[in-house]
Write an enzyme that holds these catalytic residues in place. Structure first.
Site, mmCIF file in Angstrom:
data_model
loop_
_atom_site.group_PDB
_atom_site.id
_atom_site.type_symbol
_atom_site.label_atom_id
_atom_site.label_comp_id
_atom_site.label_asym_id
_atom_site.label_seq_id
_atom_site.Cartn_x
_atom_site.Cartn_y
_atom_site.Cartn_z
ATOM 1 N N HIS A 1 1.030 -1.148 0.042
ATOM 2 C CA HIS A 1 0.026 -0.200 0.140
ATOM 3 C C HIS A 1 0.654 1.016 0.177
ATOM 4 C CE1 HIS A 1 -2.844 2.971 1.877
ATOM 5 N NE2 HIS A 1 -3.763 2.066 1.467
ATOM 6 N N LYS B 1 -10.228 -0.454 11.022
ATOM 7 C CA LYS B 1 -10.498 -1.639 10.099
ATOM 8 C C LYS B 1 -10.923 -3.061 11.143
ATOM 9 C CE LYS B 1 -7.048 -0.384 6.529
ATOM 10 N NZ LYS B 1 -7.647 0.298 5.546
ATOM 11 N N ASP C 1 3.220 -4.731 8.230
ATOM 12 C CA ASP C 1 1.888 -4.065 8.102
ATOM 13 C C ASP C 1 0.816 -5.068 8.480
ATOM 14 O OD1 ASP C 1 -0.419 -2.598 7.287
ATOM 15 O OD2 ASP C 1 0.335 -2.094 5.322
ATOM 16 N N CYS D 1 -4.757 2.690 -3.592
ATOM 17 C CA CYS D 1 -3.565 3.053 -2.970
ATOM 18 C C CYS D 1 -2.515 2.047 -3.335
ATOM 19 C CB CYS D 1 -3.744 3.279 -1.362
ATOM 20 S SG CYS D 1 -4.630 4.653 -0.868
ATOM 21 N N GLN E 1 -4.320 -5.048 7.179
ATOM 22 C CA GLN E 1 -5.314 -6.049 6.557
ATOM 23 C C GLN E 1 -5.528 -7.491 7.201
ATOM 24 O OE1 GLN E 1 -7.683 -5.203 4.603
ATOM 25 N NE2 GLN E 1 -6.713 -3.134 3.865
#
Lengths: 124, 405
Positions: free
Chosen positions: B122, B224, B198, B363, B201
């Protein structure tokens, strides 16, 4: 309803765009993308004696941006530089004649942005 | 399986957005999740009954607010198997990564000057490193993609003793691919490379255990994972956080200040300058409790069944191209394109049927360029989605094709 946006002539212009292609030796050209969606449009102009004699646009985009680029380039034929510079947001919305949400207005206005860049960007 | 899907139907009732927007088919969970009533109530409760600034007040209200704020840190630490002082509150994943990109230099050994990312990052895990590389004259190398997955052989070649850090996404926000981060962390450790994960997600879908992973840093966003916007997490190993200088300075993060100089508070407070998003932190603790109550394994099972159903149904659509490594290798994220129809047009028409999907570059502009497409349509599923939602999507896509016939 966004179905309002997808009128027959918009879809026609998407499938069969007007003035789409490449000019070998344009006097002016500019390319820009819409950072929101990544769509990219290039406009090339041949300006002689202060008049737009020929022009093409190229790029990929949604139905709205492609239809608006077709309609704008059609309107630009034989306009003087000053007349072209005076085209504004309302003129584009008038040309495309469909209700657009704030996000989709940006799609319709991308080609106008590119045109303004092209008018300022003479080659050589 | 069936019982889980049924249990999840009750879950939907706990999300007020679906009551306020009857018929809403929300398929944009990778962008942000909806919020359960308990999280919304937590925010309301804080501002109505407990609002005070933390850490400094000696009156009861401030003490209660401080206690709840710190309790949230403990809940989140437990959730990812960290120690509470290893949890730093930030604004979001992007801020967590920016914090690292501005401070991590001090941890990097002399002679190491390469950053390893992947081609599926991203922008939030790409742009901060581009800037860091520019400031320090570092070089960025990218682990390439093959069939919507990382090329692990290439990764092995790219990670060397010159590598300073590896910053990679756990799960792709475009393909849904679950990356074998344990494998990559393993290769990194051999080469003495700092590792950043990261988890934006993955955190709401699969179990994340920082001790098991043995990563140095891990970042994610609250919004999220059913929490409010404006609150994110940076996890870092204690000994590393202690060595890092603060990213932002000011009130709250100091130990002692004179007109000339200042010294820093201990971790985690060293990294939390100024009045924090107290209500948001407390509500994120509540969201984490909510997630744990449903159970990450139940979530995974439910979403797996939906993903399989969605992939089968989408594959039946004419002229569709699907960008997904397959149900066993991905989380519930599917990108696709319908031939000769731009993703924005697909999303606009679906909106007429109350179906919310994302369209665009997500993104990931360099990734789109690599795939040679302007963008994709993307659906991303969550605990409250149902098979009926997928059916609505499929019907909607057929309408889209009718419009563009």
């Amino acid at each position: 309803m966004s179905l309002e946006m997808y009128r027959e002539y918009v879809l026609d212009l998407y499938k069969n765009p007007l003035n789409k292609g490449i000019i070998e030796n344009p006097s002016h050209e500019f390319m820009k993308n819409n950072p929101l969606c990544g769509d990219e449009i290039k406009i090339q102009l041949v300006i002689k004696n202060n008049k737009i004699e020929n022009l093409k646009f190229d790029g990929i985009g949604c139905a709205i941006s492609m239809a608006s680029a077709s309609l704008l380039t059609e309107k630009l034929k034989n306009l003087t530089i000053e007349e072209a510079k005076n085209i504004n947001k309302d003129d584009i919305l008038e040309l495309i004649k469909i209700p657009l949400s704030p996000v989709r207005i940006k799609c319709a206005l991308l080609s106008l942005d590119v045109l303004r860049g092209a008018l300022e960007n003479a080659r050589n | 399986m069936k019982t889980i899907l049924k249990k999840m139907l009750d879950v939907k009732k706990e999300f007020p957005i679906f009551k306020s927007n009857p018929g809403l088919v929300y398929l944009d969970n990778a962008a942000t999740s909806q919020k359960p009533k308990t999280v919304i109530e937590s925010l309301k409760n804080f501002y109505e009954k407990e609002n005070a600034n933390i850490h400094r007040g000696v009156y009861t209200l401030s003490e209660v607010a401080t206690e709840k704020y710190e309790e949230s840190r403990k809940i989140i630490a437990r959730f990812i198997n960290a120690n509470p002082e290893e949890i730093i509150f930030t604004k979001n994943t992007t801020e967590s990564l920016n914090l690292l990109s501005y401070t991590i230099q001090e941890l990097i050994e002399k002679g190491k000057n390469e950053i390893i990312l992947t081609e599926m990052e991203h922008h939030s895990n790409l742009v901060p490193w581009q800037q860091m590389a520019k400031r320090n004259n570092f070089k960025i190398k990218f682990i390439p993609i093959k069939n919507f997955e990382l090329d692990y052989d290439k990764a092995q070649e790219l990670i060397t003793e010159k590598t300073a850090l590896l910053s990679i996404t756990h799960v792709s926000n475009v393909f849904g691919t679950i990356n074998s981060i344990d494998k990559l962390i393993g290769i990194a450790k051999v080469n003495n490379v700092l590792t950043i994960i990261d988890a934006a997600q993955s955190i709401q879908h699969i179990s994340v255990d920082v001790k098991k992973l043995n990563c140095d840093f891990l970042v994610f966003s609250g919004h999220k994972m059913f929490g409010p916007t404006g609150i994110g997490i940076l996890y870092g190993k204690k000994e590393l956080l202690e060595k890092l200088s603060p990213f932002m300075t000011g009130g709250g993060m100091i130990e002692k200040v004179s007109y000339e100089k200042a010294s820093w508070n201990e971790i985690p407070l060293k990294f939390e300058a100024g009045t924090q998003n107290i209500g948001g932190v407390i509500a994120l603790g509540e969201a984490t409790n909510y997630l744990e109550k449903i159970g990450i394994n139940n979530i995974r099972e439910h979403e797996k069944e939906l993903l399989e159903y969605a992939l089968d149904k989408l594959n039946e659509i004419k002229n569709i191209e699907i960008y997904n490594p397959g149900k066993d290798k991905s989380l519930s994220v599917i990108s696709f394109n319908i031939k000769e129809i731009h993703p924005h047009d697909v999303a606009s028409i679906l909106n007429d049927y109350n179906i919310a999907i994302r369209a665009g570059h997500h993104c990931c502009m360099p990734l789109m360029k690599k795939l040679n497409i302007p963008g994709t349509c993307r659906i991303s599923l969550s605990i409250y989605n149902t098979k009926e939602d997928i059916d609505s999507l499929i019907n909607g896509l057929k309408k889209v094709q009718e419009v563009f016939k």
